[in-house]
Design an enzyme around this catalytic site. Structure first.
Site, PDB file in Angstrom:
ATOM      1  N   GLU A 184      -8.416  12.451  12.652  1.00 40.67           N
ATOM      2  CA  GLU A 184      -7.647  11.306  13.135  1.00 40.67           C
ATOM      3  C   GLU A 184      -6.741  11.658  14.304  1.00 40.67           C
ATOM      4  O   GLU A 184      -5.831  12.480  14.181  1.00 40.67           O
ATOM      5  CB  GLU A 184      -6.814  10.703  12.000  1.00 40.67           C
ATOM      6  N   LYS A 208       0.849  -1.194   0.000  1.00 38.82           N
ATOM      7  CA  LYS A 208       0.000   0.000   0.000  1.00 38.82           C
ATOM      8  C   LYS A 208       0.881   1.239   0.000  1.00 38.82           C
ATOM      9  O   LYS A 208       1.963   1.248   0.613  1.00 38.82           O
ATOM     10  CB  LYS A 208      -0.912   0.020   1.240  1.00 38.82           C
TER      11      LYS A 208
END
Length: 379
Positions: free
Chosen positions: A186, A141
């Site tokens: 976040e 990723k």
């Protein structure tokens, strides 16, 4: 600030700058020196009172953007219906006055943010290239970002943009440190009396146009194998970073969906107990960069980011927050943000996690959704 609670600093009593691969560990060591030299009178002795510093750190080890810890002269805090004021000054000097009033907000402004160094077509090509690298098993990723740029009129008041962030996204962390402004969903890490918690976000879908479509969107995200894989990479990277510092570390059993005004995110909460005396600065040094903002394996992802992104991310996707004298603090990941220079240049960033079955058009559309908070705040 989050949900109308938080901390605001006025003036600068001390500014510390750092750069390079050891910028966060250097900051942790420097902060210990500052604390050991300070005389603190703090009758409240609660989280957010006493000596503290606001900080923002560059994403990449080689970034030309400095990382900073800033100790304000005056701090105003608010939590659970209580407000307090802290004053800080160098030994031998006079204490700063507490401002009785702030100046009114400046004139309204509206600016356009336009594609910067990485245009939409170039972003699609970068995603294609990243998928090819993943297909060749170079990595699992990578998070690729693109930029928007604009310019503020002279004497523009950044508090107007901050007000838009805070009112539009009350469940996010609204921040403004050394020209970096934004509203992040976040939490990188929160350390409080040996307890730590974090929230990992990875996996995104836009909100539905009506209630039925919105429920369908959340269900689609929760059952998406592509988003599930992207999310799991991010969770495992945080667990690996925190385990050496904790005696107990638990996560929510399965990812859950978090609703923002414009997006659904997949989320996992982590909680733990510190076992080695680490401060919040030590923890961000251990955790950054997570797979949620870089990729996995980390070093391979960082190398590909440097190859495919034609700009320095600066402080985008780096830690932003505050640290207290006891080492406790709250740090978010600098997302949904823009860096504003003293001359008024504005650079905003948004990125997406790229995995094997990522589609360039879909990823480009996702960056547009993620730019929305910044575009609304400034435009």
């Amino acid at each position: 600030m989050r949900r109308n609670q938080g901390l605001a600093g006025i003036g600068t009593a001390l500014r510390l700058e750092f750069s390079g691969p050891t910028r966060m560990t250097d900051a942790a060591a420097a902060w210990r020196d500052v604390v050991s030299a300070a005389t603190v009178t703090d009758p409240l002795a609660r989280t957010g009172t006493g000596l503290l510093a606001f900080g923002t750190f560059a994403f990449d080890d080689s970034s030309t953007q400095t990382s900073v810890l800033i100790v304000p002269e005056v701090i105003v805090g608010r939590e659970d219906g209580l407000c307090w004021v802290t004053r800080i000054w160098p030994t031998g000097q006079a204490a700063p006055e507490i401002p009785l009033a702030l100046r009114p907000l400046g004139h309204e402004y509206r600016i356009s943010l336009l594609p910067g160094a990485l245009k939409p077509a170039g972003y699609r090509e970068a995603v294609d290239s990243a998928v090819a690298h993943i297909g060749a098993q170079d990595l699992n990723k990578v998070v690729l970002a693109r930029d928007l740029v604009g310019h503020l009129p002279a004497e523009s008041d950044l508090r107007r943009a901050l007000t838009e962030f805070a009112l539009g996204y009350p469940d996010c962390w609204t921040y403004a440190v050394d020209g970096l402004v934004g509203s992040s969903p976040e939490t990188l890490i929160r350390a409080n009396h040996n307890e730590v918690n974090a929230r990992v976000l990875a996996g995104t879908i836009s909100r539905g146009v009506d209630a039925a479509a919105d429920i369908e969107a959340a269900l689609t995200l929760a059952t998406s194998s592509k988003d599930g894989d992207e999310h799991e990479f991010a969770v495992q990277s945080v667990l690996a970073a925190l385990r050496p510092h904790t005696s107990v570390l638990t996560t929510s059993e399965i990812p859950f969906t978090v609703k923002l005004p414009n997006l659904w995110h997949l989320a996992t909460d982590l909680e733990g107990t510190l076992s080695d005396g680490s401060t919040s600065l030590d923890l961000i040094a251990a955790m950054h960069p997570t797979a949620a903002v870089a990729g996995t394996p980390t070093q391979d992802a960082l190398a590909l980011i440097r190859e495919l992104e034609p700009f320095d991310r600066g402080r985008y996707a780096g830690p932003v927050g505050w640290v207290g004298a006891d080492g406790d603090g709250e740090w978010a990941i600098a997302l949904r943000c823009a860096q504003v220079t003293p001359d008024g240049d504005v650079t905003a960033y948004a990125g997406c996690g790229i995995v094997l079955d990522s589609d360039p058009d879909r990823e480009l559309a996702e960056t547009k959704m993620k730019f929305r908070p910044v575009v609304e705040a400034f435009g």
